[in-house]
Design an enzyme around this catalytic site. Structure first.
Site, PDB file in Angstrom:
ATOM      1  N   ASN A   1     -15.764  29.164 -54.311  1.00 29.19           N
ATOM      2  CA  ASN A   1     -15.729  28.618 -53.298  1.00 29.19           C
ATOM      3  C   ASN A   1     -15.720  29.342 -51.740  1.00 29.19           C
ATOM      4  OD1 ASN A   1     -16.157  25.839 -51.635  1.00 29.19           O
ATOM      5  ND2 ASN A   1     -13.918  26.507 -50.947  1.00 29.19           N
ATOM      6  N   GLU A   2     -16.714  29.626 -51.156  1.00 31.40           N
ATOM      7  CA  GLU A   2     -16.617  30.194 -49.763  1.00 31.40           C
ATOM      8  C   GLU A   2     -15.767  31.295 -49.812  1.00 31.40           C
ATOM      9  OE1 GLU A   2     -15.061  27.244 -46.977  1.00 31.40           O
ATOM     10  OE2 GLU A   2     -16.862  26.108 -47.063  1.00 31.40           O
TER      11      GLU A   2
END
Length: 204
Positions: A154-155
């Protein structure tokens, strides 16, 4: 398809001299998932994901699995006409997937790779741990037909040059475990500067 699952119960029975010693049952389904250049195909037919990103937390009960909130959130998703969700940012309690299987939800199962914002994170020790948690997620969740995609992170700071070779190895490892599901990760960087996007099947 989404909302209309067909599940089968597989049963293994352990027999001994005294008769049945143990019985194990597993619900599973048979389906195909494929990402083309323009579409996501479920059983050969285009599917449009109307999804949400969930978190296992509550202002009343805190963080962690809660069976009451599980029922509430599924009812909310039904009400919103949602057909998919991402397990942000870690694999959820397996009861979530059991109900997703039964209700026909589509799940993007995410590994707990979050907070990878500094260059020094992309190192051999982190890479080995990343591979280990991918394997654990895959081995636990591979038989759930609701899981249609694996999310690698995630990111992360995927605009850092070190992220390119790091995520190349991450994606290679997951593809060695499962060739039947598309792979993705959630990027918050520009496509032109993202060094990991080239390895994903679905841009998220």
């Amino acid at each position: 398809g989404p909302g209309h699952p067909s599940l089968y119960t597989y049963q293994v029975t352990l027999l001994g001299d005294a008769g049945i010693l143990d019985v194990y049952r597993l619900k599973a389904g048979i389906r195909t998932v494929k990402a083309t250049e323009k579409q996501l195909l479920l059983n050969g037919k285009p599917v449009y994901l109307k999804g949400v990103n969930r978190h296992e937390d509550s202002d009343l009960r805190g963080k962690g699995f809660d069976s009451t909130l599980l029922v509430r959130d599924y009812n909310l998703m039904d009400w919103m006409n949602v057909n998919a969700f991402r397990t942000s940012h870690y694999p959820y309690d397996e009861q979530w997937l059991n109900i997703a299987d039964e209700r026909g939800y589509l799940v993007i199962d995410e590994t707990p790779a979050v907070g990878m914002w500094e260059a020094q994170v992309f190192n051999p020790k982190t890479l080995q741990h990343h591979k280990n948690v991918l394997e654990e997620m895959y081995l636990r969740d591979k038989n759930h037909p609701s899981v249609i995609m694996w999310s690698m992170a995630n990111e992360p700071a995927s605009d850092i040059p070190q992220a390119g070779p790091y995520f190349e190895k991450v994606f290679q490892h997951m593809r060695s475990l499962d060739q039947t599901r598309p792979l993705t990760f959630v990027s918050c960087k520009d496509y032109d500067t993202d060094h990991a996007m080239q390895y994903t099947d679905v841009i998220a």
